[in-house]
Design a protein around this motif. Sequence first.
Motif, PDB file in Angstrom:
ATOM      1  N   PHE A   4      50.074 105.037  11.881  1.00 12.80           N
ATOM      2  CA  PHE A   4      49.237 105.680  12.886  1.00 12.80           C
ATOM      3  C   PHE A   4      48.358 104.605  13.526  1.00 12.80           C
ATOM      4  CE2 PHE A   4      45.126 107.748  13.940  1.00 12.80           C
ATOM      5  CZ  PHE A   4      45.589 108.582  14.948  1.00 12.80           C
ATOM      6  N   SER A   6      45.385 103.801  16.529  1.00 12.18           N
ATOM      7  CA  SER A   6      44.449 104.273  17.540  1.00 12.18           C
ATOM      8  C   SER A   6      43.555 103.120  17.975  1.00 12.18           C
ATOM      9  CB  SER A   6      43.633 105.452  17.015  1.00 12.18           C
ATOM     10  OG  SER A   6      42.940 106.055  18.092  1.00 12.18           O
ATOM     11  N   GLY A   7      42.669 103.406  18.908  1.00 14.14           N
ATOM     12  CA  GLY A   7      41.783 102.372  19.436  1.00 14.14           C
ATOM     13  C   GLY A   7      41.435 102.687  20.876  1.00 14.14           C
ATOM     14  N   TYR A 131      41.229 106.448  20.887  1.00 17.50           N
ATOM     15  CA  TYR A 131      39.909 106.630  20.297  1.00 17.50           C
ATOM     16  C   TYR A 131      38.894 106.864  21.419  1.00 17.50           C
ATOM     17  CZ  TYR A 131      35.958 105.992  17.220  1.00 17.50           C
ATOM     18  OH  TYR A 131      34.807 106.198  16.514  1.00 17.50           O
ATOM     19  N   ASP A 154      44.117 113.446  14.920  1.00 15.81           N
ATOM     20  CA  ASP A 154      44.021 112.068  14.413  1.00 15.81           C
ATOM     21  C   ASP A 154      43.751 112.046  12.901  1.00 15.81           C
ATOM     22  OD1 ASP A 154      44.338 111.196  16.980  1.00 15.81           O
ATOM     23  OD2 ASP A 154      42.254 110.541  17.252  1.00 15.81           O
ATOM     24  N   ARG A 155      42.787 112.870  12.472  1.00 18.26           N
ATOM     25  CA  ARG A 155      42.418 112.858  11.050  1.00 18.26           C
ATOM     26  C   ARG A 155      43.576 113.346  10.186  1.00 18.26           C
ATOM     27  NH1 ARG A 155      37.854 115.657  12.743  1.00 18.26           N
ATOM     28  NH2 ARG A 155      38.343 117.348  11.317  1.00 18.26           N
ATOM     29  N   ALA A 158      46.083 110.524  10.085  1.00 17.26           N
ATOM     30  CA  ALA A 158      45.594 109.411   9.255  1.00 17.26           C
ATOM     31  C   ALA A 158      45.784 109.730   7.773  1.00 17.26           C
ATOM     32  CB  ALA A 158      44.129 109.137   9.559  1.00 17.26           C
ATOM     33  N   ALA A 165      46.007 101.937  11.538  1.00 14.60           N
ATOM     34  CA  ALA A 165      45.504 100.708  12.145  1.00 14.60           C
ATOM     35  C   ALA A 165      44.719 101.020  13.405  1.00 14.60           C
ATOM     36  CB  ALA A 165      46.665  99.773  12.482  1.00 14.60           C
ATOM     37  N   GLU A 166      43.595 100.335  13.557  1.00 15.20           N
ATOM     38  CA  GLU A 166      42.806 100.433  14.781  1.00 15.20           C
ATOM     39  C   GLU A 166      43.033  99.132  15.545  1.00 15.20           C
ATOM     40  OE1 GLU A 166      38.620 100.592  13.948  1.00 15.20           O
ATOM     41  OE2 GLU A 166      38.070 100.930  16.035  1.00 15.20           O
ATOM     42  N   ILE A 173      42.592  96.191  13.003  1.00 19.53           N
ATOM     43  CA  ILE A 173      41.708  96.496  11.876  1.00 19.53           C
ATOM     44  C   ILE A 173      42.474  97.512  11.028  1.00 19.53           C
ATOM     45  CG2 ILE A 173      39.467  97.424  11.163  1.00 19.53           C
ATOM     46  CD1 ILE A 173      38.557  96.841  14.137  1.00 19.53           C
ATOM     47  N   LEU A 174      42.793  97.110   9.829  1.00 16.71           N
ATOM     48  CA  LEU A 174      43.600  97.965   8.967  1.00 16.71           C
ATOM     49  C   LEU A 174      42.694  98.897   8.165  1.00 16.71           C
ATOM     50  CD1 LEU A 174      46.627  97.968   8.785  1.00 16.71           C
ATOM     51  CD2 LEU A 174      46.497  96.403   6.854  1.00 16.71           C
ATOM     52  N   HIS A 175      42.880 100.219   8.323  1.00 18.69           N
ATOM     53  CA  HIS A 175      42.043 101.187   7.602  1.00 18.69           C
ATOM     54  C   HIS A 175      42.751 101.766   6.388  1.00 18.69           C
ATOM     55  CE1 HIS A 175      38.709 101.358  10.469  1.00 18.69           C
ATOM     56  NE2 HIS A 175      39.635 101.194  11.394  1.00 18.69           N
ATOM     57  N   LYS A 176      44.068 101.638   6.363  1.00 20.12           N
ATOM     58  CA  LYS A 176      44.835 102.205   5.250  1.00 20.12           C
ATOM     59  C   LYS A 176      46.203 101.534   5.212  1.00 20.12           C
ATOM     60  CE  LYS A 176      46.793 106.690   3.869  1.00 20.12           C
ATOM     61  NZ  LYS A 176      47.000 108.090   4.332  1.00 20.12           N
TER      62      LYS A 176
ATOM     63  N   GLN B  10      34.818 112.448  13.535  1.00 20.81           N
ATOM     64  CA  GLN B  10      35.644 111.567  12.710  1.00 20.81           C
ATOM     65  C   GLN B  10      35.663 111.965  11.238  1.00 20.81           C
ATOM     66  OE1 GLN B  10      37.676 108.992  14.131  1.00 20.81           O
ATOM     67  NE2 GLN B  10      37.072 110.454  15.704  1.00 20.81           N
ATOM     68  N   PHE B 116      36.468 106.203  10.348  1.00 25.13           N
ATOM     69  CA  PHE B 116      37.444 106.157  11.444  1.00 25.13           C
ATOM     70  C   PHE B 116      38.591 107.105  11.097  1.00 25.13           C
ATOM     71  CE2 PHE B 116      41.324 104.374  13.311  1.00 25.13           C
ATOM     72  CZ  PHE B 116      40.954 104.180  14.633  1.00 25.13           C
ATOM     73  N   CYS B 117      38.772 108.158  11.877  1.00 23.32           N
ATOM     74  CA  CYS B 117      39.843 109.132  11.627  1.00 23.32           C
ATOM     75  C   CYS B 117      39.814 109.620  10.174  1.00 23.32           C
ATOM     76  CB  CYS B 117      41.206 108.557  11.969  1.00 23.32           C
ATOM     77  SG  CYS B 117      41.370 108.064  13.684  1.00 23.32           S
ATOM     78  N   GLY B 118      38.636 109.872   9.654  1.00 19.20           N
ATOM     79  CA  GLY B 118      38.502 110.401   8.293  1.00 19.20           C
ATOM     80  C   GLY B 118      38.491 109.342   7.203  1.00 19.20           C
ATOM     81  N   LEU B 119      38.807 108.079   7.568  1.00 19.43           N
ATOM     82  CA  LEU B 119      38.869 107.017   6.563  1.00 19.43           C
ATOM     83  C   LEU B 119      37.615 106.159   6.626  1.00 19.43           C
ATOM     84  CD1 LEU B 119      42.546 105.934   7.279  1.00 19.43           C
ATOM     85  CD2 LEU B 119      41.770 107.423   5.441  1.00 19.43           C
ATOM     86  N   GLY B 120      37.018 105.897   5.478  1.00 20.30           N
ATOM     87  CA  GLY B 120      35.783 105.131   5.447  1.00 20.30           C
ATOM     88  C   GLY B 120      36.020 103.648   5.242  1.00 20.30           C
ATOM     89  N   GLN B 121      35.110 102.869   5.801  1.00 17.92           N
ATOM     90  CA  GLN B 121      35.169 101.414   5.612  1.00 17.92           C
ATOM     91  C   GLN B 121      33.722 100.978   5.361  1.00 17.92           C
ATOM     92  OE1 GLN B 121      35.964  99.252   9.266  1.00 17.92           O
ATOM     93  NE2 GLN B 121      36.989  97.610   8.164  1.00 17.92           N
TER      94      GLN B 121
END
Lengths: 181, 124
Positions: A4, A6-7, A131, A154-155, A158, A165-166, A173-176, B10, B116-121
Motif C-alpha cells: 500500500f 500513499s503520500g 494523503y 486507507d486504514r 494498511a 510505504a509513504e 518512508i516505510l511504515h510496515k 488517521q 499514518f493510516c492507523g500505523l504509529g511511528q
Amino acid sequence: MTIFISGGAKNGKSTLAQELAVQLAKGSSLYYVATMIPADEEDRDRIRRHIADRDGMGFETLECGRDILSCLENADREGTFLLDSATALLLNELFPDPTSCGMDDAAPRRCAEGLCEFARRVKNAVIVSDYIYSDAALYDEVTETYRRGLAYVDRCLAKVCDTVAEVSCGNVILHKGVLPE
Amino acid sequence: MILVIGGAYQGKLDYAKESFGVQEASVFRCTEDTIDFSKTCITELEQFTLACTRSGRNARAYLEENREKWENSVILCQDLFCGVVPLGAEMRAWRQETGRLLQYLSREAAEVHRVFCGLGQRLK
C-alpha cells in the motif's frame, strides 16, 4: 505480496508503484488497474500521460472505475496488479452521478471491503492512494465525507497489506513490512 | 506526557487506546478554548487551538499555566500544517497557533508518535 502506497500529490507515488509492480511480476502477468473515469479533456490528458509513462513496461490495462472485484473476472490472479488509485475508485463510488453531489453513504465501506478482498485474492498487488489529511482547512460536509471515507479505506488497506510505504519527494518512508528485494 | 500527532482520520485515538491503554472514560474531546485536565487523554487539540484563535486566547500560554495538570497525560492533535498557506486570516492564525503549540508540547513530551493510516511511528 501486497503493498500500500500513499503520500502527497506529485511526490512520485505512481512511479514507485510502477517500478515495484514490474519487480514483483518477474515476467509473469502484469496488470494496470485504471480506476479513473475521465470527465473532461484535462482527465483524458492525464490518462494519456500516464499511459505514455508506462509504455514499454509490459502492463496490460484493465479499466475498472467501480466494483473493483469485477476486473478480476478475466485476469490471471497469479499475476501482479497495480491499482492506481483508491482515491479515484472511492470518488466514483461515493458520487454515482457525476452531475450532482448526491452521495452513496455506503461507498467507503464497500470500497474498503472490495479493495481488501482484492488484495487477498491476487498474488501481488500494489495499491496507490493519496494523503490529503494534513492541511489547515475547514471543508464543507461533502468534501469532509470524502476525506473521512478515503482515510477509512486507507486504514483498512494498511491493516491487510504486507507493506505500507509513504512517499515524500520520491523518498520512501516505510511504515510496515519491507520492500521487495 | 505522550504526544500523538497525525493527519485527519488517521486513527490517532485508536492508536492511543491500543498503545497506551487509554480508556474511553478518560478521554476529553476539545470543542472550546478551555480543557478539562482531569481527563488524562486530551484529543482533538486542534479544536482547542481553533477556538483559541477565535476567542483570542493564547493557546500555548494556557498550556504552560496548567503544565503540572497534563504532565502525565496523552495529548492528541491533528498535524494540519502541511498544506498551502491558507488564504483566510483565521485559518492562517489557526495553523500558526497549532504549529507553535505543538513545537512546545513536542519539546515537553517524553514520547512523540505520528500516526499514518492507523500505523504509529515513534518520532521521539
